[in-house]
Design a protein around this motif. Structure first.
Motif, short mmCIF file in Angstrom:
data_model
loop_
_atom_site.label_atom_id
_atom_site.label_comp_id
_atom_site.label_asym_id
_atom_site.label_seq_id
_atom_site.Cartn_x
_atom_site.Cartn_y
_atom_site.Cartn_z
N LEU A 139 -83.75 -28.80 -45.23
CA LEU A 139 -84.02 -28.77 -46.67
C LEU A 139 -83.47 -27.50 -47.32
N ASP A 194 -73.64 -26.69 -48.40
CA ASP A 194 -73.61 -27.38 -49.69
C ASP A 194 -74.51 -26.61 -50.66
N VAL A 196 -74.98 -26.72 -53.87
CA VAL A 196 -75.71 -27.45 -54.92
C VAL A 196 -77.00 -28.07 -54.36
N GLU A 197 -76.90 -28.71 -53.21
CA GLU A 197 -78.10 -29.34 -52.63
C GLU A 197 -79.15 -28.31 -52.26
N ARG A 198 -78.71 -27.20 -51.70
CA ARG A 198 -79.68 -26.18 -51.27
C ARG A 198 -80.30 -25.45 -52.46
N ASP A 200 -80.94 -26.90 -55.38
CA ASP A 200 -81.97 -27.83 -55.86
C ASP A 200 -83.23 -27.73 -55.00
N ALA A 201 -83.04 -27.65 -53.67
CA ALA A 201 -84.19 -27.59 -52.76
C ALA A 201 -84.97 -26.28 -52.96
N ASN A 204 -87.07 -26.60 -56.01
CA ASN A 204 -88.28 -27.40 -55.82
C ASN A 204 -89.34 -26.64 -55.03
N GLN A 254 -72.07 -20.48 -50.53
CA GLN A 254 -71.24 -21.44 -49.80
C GLN A 254 -69.83 -20.86 -49.69
N GLN A 272 -76.28 -22.87 -40.77
CA GLN A 272 -76.87 -22.34 -41.99
C GLN A 272 -78.05 -21.41 -41.67
#
Ligand SMILES: [Fe+2]
Length: 359
Positions: A139, A194, A196-198, A200-201, A204, A254, A272
Motif C-alpha cells: 500500500l 509508482d 501517483v499510487e503511493r 494517494d495511499a 488516505n 519515483q 520500495q
C-alpha cells in the motif's frame, strides 16, 4: 482525515548488530542513552501471518535529543516480520509506529483492511500493552505500520531493561557534531515504483490532502551540479512532497532516468521503502565542509547531492546505512545571503490535491 493519529510514536528499524548501530546513533546524532531489552522475555502470544511464533532478539529504545524515539530491533531466531524483513532487505526502516488506544484498535485495523492492508504480526508486551503490525508494504511502499496499544491509562512505554550509556564510546573532532538537527525529522523519503499510487495511499492513511510534485532533473532551474557517488550525473526523478507544516512529513520519490542512489543503491537492491530521513540543517557551507571531513572519518560519505535554486540551496544525502541501520540521512541548507527574488526556479510539475477545485 487519515486513519492514524497525527503524531509518530517511534521509528522502527531492523538492524544486524544492536551494539554497533546504537553506537552510530550516539556518535552521529547524539543519541547516547539506550534501554536494551530481550524481545523473547518481553513478548507473549505472538502470531505472524496467523501462525503462533515466538518473537526473539534484542530491542534497543532511544530518544533522540530532538525528541523522536528510535526502536532498533536485532531479530533473533524464529519467524517474525523483523526476521522476514532482515531476509529480504538486510536492514532499514521496518515500520513507523503509532499509539492507538484499545477502543480504536479494531476500527483502525478495519480501516486498513478496507485499503487492502491486513495484520501481519501481533504480540503482547508484558505489563504494557500490545503491538499490532499492519503489512502496508504494498500500500505505502515497502514499510509496515505498527500500532502500539497501551493496556492501561499510561502511554506505551517499553519496560526498563539494561540502561546503556554510549557517551564515552566515541571521540568527535573539537567543536563538531553531533549532526545539527534543528527541527526533527522533516520528512521520510519513500522511494517507490509508482509515485501517483503511493501518494494517494499516503493521503488516505495519513490524511495528507495536498502534495507538490516536482520533476527534478539535471538542468538550470531544476537540479544543478547533481552528483551520484562523487561523480557528476545526468538524472531525473519525480518527488511528491507533503505540506511542510504537517506533524509528519513525507516525500514520495519515483526515480526515472539516469543513475541515482534511489535506484542503484536502493530500489534495485531491496525494492520500495523508506530510503532517507530529512534531518540535518546546514547553516553555512564552510561548516558543512568541516562536517563532511568528520563524517568521512566516521565512515560516512556523500552518496548523492545537488544544488537547487541556482545554488541558493544545497542538499547532500550521506550514506549512513552502515552506521544507522540501512537508512540514509538527508542534509539540507539554504544560503542565508541568497536573493530569492532573483531565483530562476522551475515551478512544480503539478499538484495532487483532494481539496475541492475552486468554483
Ligand atoms: Fe528528501
Amino acid at each position: 482525515m487519515g486513519i492514524l493519529p497525527p503524531t509518530l510514536h517511534h521509528v522502527g528499524l531492523v538492524i544486524r548488530d544492536l551494539d554497533a548501530i546504537s553506537a552510530g546513533y550516539a556518535e552521529l546524532l547524539g543519541l547516547d542513552t539506550w534501554n536494551v531489552t530481550d524481545l523473547g522475555e518481553l513478548t507473549t502470544g505472538a502470531r505472524v501471518r496467523g501462525a503462533h511464533t515466538q518473537v526473539t532478539g534484542r530491542l534497543g529504545v532511544g530518544v533522540a535529543p530532538w525528541g523522536d524515539s528510535f526502536w532498533l530491533i536485532e531479530p533473533g531466531k524464529g519467524r517474525s516480520t523483523y526476521k522476514d524483513f532482515q531476509a529480504t532487505n538486510g536492514h532499514g526502516i521496518h515500520h513507523l509506529g503509532f499509539a492507538v488506544e484499545a477502543a480504536e484498535l479494531q476500527p483502525t485495523v478495519d480501516a486498513f483492511d478496507r485499503l487492502g492492508a491486513s495484520v501481519a504480526q501481533s504480540y503482547e508486551v508484558t505489563g504494557v500493552g500490545s503491538v499490532t503490525e499492519i503489512d502496508t508494504r504494498a500500500l505505502l511502499g515497502g514499510y509496515y505500520i505498527q500500532l502500539v496499544t497501551p493496556s492501561g491509562p499510561d502511554a506505551f512505554v517499553v519496560p526498563e531493561g539494561r540502561a546503556v550509556d554510549l557517551s564515552r564510546s566515541y571521540a568527535r573532532p573539537d567543536g563538531l557534531g553531533p549532526l545539527p538537527v534543528p527541527r526533527g525529522i522533516q520528512h521520510f523519503g519513500v522511494v517507490v515504483r509508482d509515485m501517483v499510487e503511493r501518494v494517494d495511499a499516503h493521503g488516505n492513511v495519513f490524511g495528507i490532502s495536498d502534495w507538490v510534485v516536482q520533476n527534478w532533473r539535471t538542468e538550470p532551474g531544476s537540479l544543478e551540479s547533481p552528483t551520484f557517488e562523487g561523480r557528476p550525473v545526468d538524472h531525473e526523478y519525480f518527488a511528491a512532497a507533503s505540506p511542510l507544516d504537517g506533524p509528519l512529513g513525507f516525500e514520495v520519490v519515483q526515480p526515472t532516468l539516469g543513475p541515482s542512489d534511489y535506484k542503484e543503491n536502493f530500489l534495485n537492491l531491496v525494492g520500495q521503502g523508506i530510503h532517507h530521513m530529512n534531518l540535518v540543517g546546514l547553516d553555512d557551507h564552510a561548516h558543512w565542509l568541516r562536517l563532511r571531513d568528520w563524517l568521512q572519518s566516521a565512515g560516512v560519505s556523500v552518496c548523492m547531492s545537488g544544488d537547487l535554486m541556482g545554488g541558493a540551496a544545497e542538499f547532500y544525502y550521506i550514506d549512513t546505512r552502515k552506521r544507522l541501520g540501512g537508512v540514509v540521512v538527508e542534509c539540507f541548507g539554504m544560503d542565508p545571503n541568497a536573493d530569492l527574488t532573483q531565483m530562476k526556479q522551475r515551478g512544480p510539475y503539478y499538484r495532487i490535491s483532494k481539496e475541492p477545485a475552486p468554483a
